[in-house]
Design a protein around this motif. Structure first.
Motif, PDB file in Angstrom:
ATOM      1  N   ALA A  35      14.160 119.063  12.797  1.00  0.00           N
ATOM      2  CA  ALA A  35      14.158 118.117  11.674  1.00  0.00           C
ATOM      3  C   ALA A  35      14.064 116.693  12.201  1.00  0.00           C
ATOM      4  O   ALA A  35      15.014 116.161  12.767  1.00  0.00           O
ATOM      5  N   LEU A  36      12.907 116.080  12.020  1.00  0.00           N
ATOM      6  CA  LEU A  36      12.676 114.706  12.460  1.00  0.00           C
ATOM      7  C   LEU A  36      12.335 113.825  11.267  1.00  0.00           C
ATOM      8  O   LEU A  36      11.838 114.296  10.253  1.00  0.00           O
ATOM      9  N   LEU A  37      12.597 112.550  11.417  1.00  0.00           N
ATOM     10  CA  LEU A  37      12.355 111.583  10.358  1.00  0.00           C
ATOM     11  C   LEU A  37      11.385 110.517  10.846  1.00  0.00           C
ATOM     12  O   LEU A  37      11.214 110.313  12.054  1.00  0.00           O
ATOM     13  N   GLU A  38      10.779 109.836   9.898  1.00  0.00           N
ATOM     14  CA  GLU A  38       9.896 108.731  10.251  1.00  0.00           C
ATOM     15  C   GLU A  38      10.726 107.594  10.859  1.00  0.00           C
ATOM     16  O   GLU A  38      11.867 107.360  10.472  1.00  0.00           O
ATOM     17  N   PRO A  39      10.187 106.881  11.826  1.00  0.00           N
ATOM     18  CA  PRO A  39      10.941 105.791  12.455  1.00  0.00           C
ATOM     19  C   PRO A  39      11.209 104.651  11.482  1.00  0.00           C
ATOM     20  O   PRO A  39      10.444 104.415  10.548  1.00  0.00           O
ATOM     21  N   THR A  40      12.301 103.956  11.716  1.00  0.00           N
ATOM     22  CA  THR A  40      12.683 102.790  10.926  1.00  0.00           C
ATOM     23  C   THR A  40      12.612 101.551  11.821  1.00  0.00           C
ATOM     24  O   THR A  40      12.594 101.667  13.053  1.00  0.00           O
ATOM     25  N   PRO A  41      12.579 100.357  11.245  1.00  0.00           N
ATOM     26  CA  PRO A  41      12.544  99.148  12.081  1.00  0.00           C
ATOM     27  C   PRO A  41      13.717  99.057  13.054  1.00  0.00           C
ATOM     28  O   PRO A  41      13.561  98.555  14.170  1.00  0.00           O
ATOM     29  N   SER A  42      14.893  99.547  12.656  1.00  0.00           N
ATOM     30  CA  SER A  42      16.068  99.462  13.530  1.00  0.00           C
ATOM     31  C   SER A  42      15.941 100.348  14.759  1.00  0.00           C
ATOM     32  O   SER A  42      16.610 100.111  15.766  1.00  0.00           O
ATOM     33  N   SER A  43      15.090 101.363  14.704  1.00  0.00           N
ATOM     34  CA  SER A  43      14.928 102.249  15.861  1.00  0.00           C
ATOM     35  C   SER A  43      14.142 101.598  16.982  1.00  0.00           C
ATOM     36  O   SER A  43      14.046 102.157  18.077  1.00  0.00           O
ATOM     37  N   ALA A  44      13.567 100.437  16.728  1.00  0.00           N
ATOM     38  CA  ALA A  44      12.828  99.701  17.754  1.00  0.00           C
ATOM     39  C   ALA A  44      13.506  98.382  18.088  1.00  0.00           C
ATOM     40  O   ALA A  44      12.889  97.489  18.662  1.00  0.00           O
ATOM     41  N   ARG A  45      14.799  98.261  17.743  1.00  0.00           N
ATOM     42  CA  ARG A  45      15.540  97.034  18.031  1.00  0.00           C
ATOM     43  C   ARG A  45      16.845  97.371  18.742  1.00  0.00           C
ATOM     44  O   ARG A  45      17.390  98.466  18.598  1.00  0.00           O
ATOM     45  N   ASP A  46      17.351  96.417  19.491  1.00  0.00           N
ATOM     46  CA  ASP A  46      18.685  96.547  20.054  1.00  0.00           C
ATOM     47  C   ASP A  46      19.332  95.164  20.100  1.00  0.00           C
ATOM     48  O   ASP A  46      18.746  94.172  19.668  1.00  0.00           O
ATOM     49  N   PHE A  47      20.537  95.111  20.649  1.00  0.00           N
ATOM     50  CA  PHE A  47      21.312  93.872  20.631  1.00  0.00           C
ATOM     51  C   PHE A  47      20.664  92.787  21.486  1.00  0.00           C
ATOM     52  O   PHE A  47      20.785  91.596  21.197  1.00  0.00           O
ATOM     53  N   GLY A  48      19.968  93.192  22.538  1.00  0.00           N
ATOM     54  CA  GLY A  48      19.367  92.202  23.418  1.00  0.00           C
ATOM     55  C   GLY A  48      18.184  91.482  22.807  1.00  0.00           C
ATOM     56  O   GLY A  48      17.891  90.342  23.174  1.00  0.00           O
ATOM     57  N   ALA A  49      17.485  92.135  21.869  1.00  0.00           N
ATOM     58  CA  ALA A  49      16.318  91.543  21.198  1.00  0.00           C
ATOM     59  C   ALA A  49      15.259  91.064  22.189  1.00  0.00           C
ATOM     60  O   ALA A  49      14.566  90.074  21.947  1.00  0.00           O
ATOM     61  N   VAL A  50      15.140  91.761  23.312  1.00  0.00           N
ATOM     62  CA  VAL A  50      14.136  91.431  24.317  1.00  0.00           C
ATOM     63  C   VAL A  50      12.982  92.422  24.275  1.00  0.00           C
ATOM     64  O   VAL A  50      11.812  92.054  24.346  1.00  0.00           O
ATOM     65  N   VAL A  51      13.323  93.714  24.132  1.00  0.00           N
ATOM     66  CA  VAL A  51      12.338  94.790  24.121  1.00  0.00           C
ATOM     67  C   VAL A  51      12.286  95.389  22.718  1.00  0.00           C
ATOM     68  O   VAL A  51      13.324  95.548  22.063  1.00  0.00           O
ATOM     69  N   SER A  93      22.574  98.129  23.326  1.00  0.00           N
ATOM     70  CA  SER A  93      21.877  97.998  24.602  1.00  0.00           C
ATOM     71  C   SER A  93      21.164  96.647  24.647  1.00  0.00           C
ATOM     72  O   SER A  93      20.837  96.065  23.619  1.00  0.00           O
ATOM     73  N   LEU A  94      20.916  96.169  25.867  1.00  0.00           N
ATOM     74  CA  LEU A  94      20.373  94.817  26.009  1.00  0.00           C
ATOM     75  C   LEU A  94      18.893  94.780  26.349  1.00  0.00           C
ATOM     76  O   LEU A  94      18.232  93.771  26.110  1.00  0.00           O
ATOM     77  N   HIS A  95      18.360  95.863  26.931  1.00  0.00           N
ATOM     78  CA  HIS A  95      16.981  95.774  27.400  1.00  0.00           C
ATOM     79  C   HIS A  95      16.202  97.059  27.103  1.00  0.00           C
ATOM     80  O   HIS A  95      15.470  97.567  27.951  1.00  0.00           O
ATOM     81  N   GLY A  96      16.375  97.583  25.889  1.00  0.00           N
ATOM     82  CA  GLY A  96      15.575  98.715  25.467  1.00  0.00           C
ATOM     83  C   GLY A  96      15.969 100.056  26.041  1.00  0.00           C
ATOM     84  O   GLY A  96      15.196 101.010  25.964  1.00  0.00           O
ATOM     85  N   GLN A  97      17.189 100.180  26.614  1.00  0.00           N
ATOM     86  CA  GLN A  97      17.589 101.457  27.204  1.00  0.00           C
ATOM     87  C   GLN A  97      17.666 102.580  26.176  1.00  0.00           C
ATOM     88  O   GLN A  97      17.480 103.746  26.514  1.00  0.00           O
ATOM     89  N   ALA A  98      17.947 102.243  24.922  1.00  0.00           N
ATOM     90  CA  ALA A  98      18.080 103.258  23.878  1.00  0.00           C
ATOM     91  C   ALA A  98      16.834 103.347  23.008  1.00  0.00           C
ATOM     92  O   ALA A  98      16.890 103.848  21.884  1.00  0.00           O
ATOM     93  N   GLN A  99      15.699 102.873  23.514  1.00  0.00           N
ATOM     94  CA  GLN A  99      14.443 102.957  22.787  1.00  0.00           C
ATOM     95  C   GLN A  99      13.507 103.946  23.476  1.00  0.00           C
ATOM     96  O   GLN A  99      13.670 104.246  24.659  1.00  0.00           O
ATOM     97  N   ALA A 100      12.562 104.470  22.739  1.00  0.00           N
ATOM     98  CA  ALA A 100      11.622 105.456  23.285  1.00  0.00           C
ATOM     99  C   ALA A 100      10.236 105.170  22.721  1.00  0.00           C
ATOM    100  O   ALA A 100       9.923 105.560  21.591  1.00  0.00           O
ATOM    101  N   ARG A 101       9.427 104.503  23.494  1.00  0.00           N
ATOM    102  CA  ARG A 101       8.083 104.164  23.024  1.00  0.00           C
ATOM    103  C   ARG A 101       7.274 105.438  22.794  1.00  0.00           C
ATOM    104  O   ARG A 101       7.101 106.254  23.699  1.00  0.00           O
ATOM    105  N   ASP A 102       6.823 105.611  21.557  1.00  0.00           N
ATOM    106  CA  ASP A 102       6.048 106.790  21.152  1.00  0.00           C
ATOM    107  C   ASP A 102       6.811 108.088  21.397  1.00  0.00           C
ATOM    108  O   ASP A 102       6.210 109.162  21.489  1.00  0.00           O
ATOM    109  N   GLY A 103       8.120 107.988  21.510  1.00  0.00           N
ATOM    110  CA  GLY A 103       8.952 109.171  21.735  1.00  0.00           C
ATOM    111  C   GLY A 103       9.863 109.436  20.556  1.00  0.00           C
ATOM    112  O   GLY A 103       9.520 109.136  19.406  1.00  0.00           O
TER     113      GLY A 103
END
Length: 218
Positions: A35-51, A93-103
């Motif tokens: 069961a997967l969902l469509e990505p949301t804007p928050s799934s491509a953001r983190d506290f660092g706002a760098v990546v 996270s500060l530098h995209g550690q919890a993000q997954a590009r196209d993942g």
């Protein structure tokens, strides 16, 4: 001859346009029972706002078994391409550690956040009694939730982060450094056991090398 070639080209084009093709319209078309969902804007953001790397899909697991199902489905697909999987808690996270590009981003806050505190008094040779206690906590629980349950028994974790609105799983993956570290060690020094779902899609609880590799992995 040219007219015949044009007819042949048109016939091939018509076949291609009319053939049954399985286009990918949603993440579930790829991984089936997961069961997967469509990505949301928050799934491509983190506290660092760098990546800012947008994932292909988002998963909100109801149990570790759902995560095992996801990893099992990915392991059974063709070797290439493989989707990257990242876990996100409170998104600090500060530098995209919890993000997954196209993942796929797994939101651990969706896991059960029950905190079970077990406390017992171990009596020694004198009248004094030593309190032995531990808390069984899900990875998506916030440290403030752990503290609230511990306080009901007059207890508190020996080591925590100075900001308590972070997930247990998130801080353990970074070590968990705070003002109590000099006396009680980082949070990972106060962990008795972890349940880890690996790439084999099986949960493990009794492998010490895996225990060590699962902490401070970021």
């Amino acid at each position: 001859m040219e007219l015949k070639a044009m007819y042949l080209y048109a016939a091939v084009l018509a076949v291609l346009l009319c053939s049954s093709v399985n286009f990918i319209q949603s993440p579930t078309d790829v991984l089936g029972p997961v069961a997967l969902l469509e990505p949301t804007p928050s799934s491509a953001r983190d506290f660092g706002a760098v990546v800012s790397d947008a994932p292909f899909a988002v998963m909100r697991p109801e149990s570790p078994d759902d995560i095992a199902l996801l990893l099992g489905a990915l392991s059974s697909t063709a070797p290439s391409p493989r989707a990257t999987v990242a876990a996100v808690g409170a998104g600090h996270s500060l530098h995209g550690q919890a993000q997954a590009r196209d993942g796929i981003v797994v939101e651990t806050r969706a896991l059960p956040r029950d905190v079970h505190v077990v406390s017992a008094r171990a009596h020694g040779g004198d009248d004094d009694a030593t309190v032995r206690a531990y808390a069984d906590v899900g990875a998506g629980a916030l440290w403030v939730e752990v503290l609230e349950e511990c306080l009901k028994l007059g207890l508190a974790p020996p080591s925590w982060t100075d900001y308590l609105y972070l997930t247990v799983g998130g801080t353990l993956s970074n070590g968990g450094i705070s003002g109590q570290t000099f006396k009680h060690g980082p949070q990972i020094s106060n962990v008795l056991q972890l349940e880890v779902v690996t790439g084999t899609a099986r949960p493990h609880t009794h492998l010490y090398p895996l225990f060590l590799s699962a902490t401070v992995t970021l």
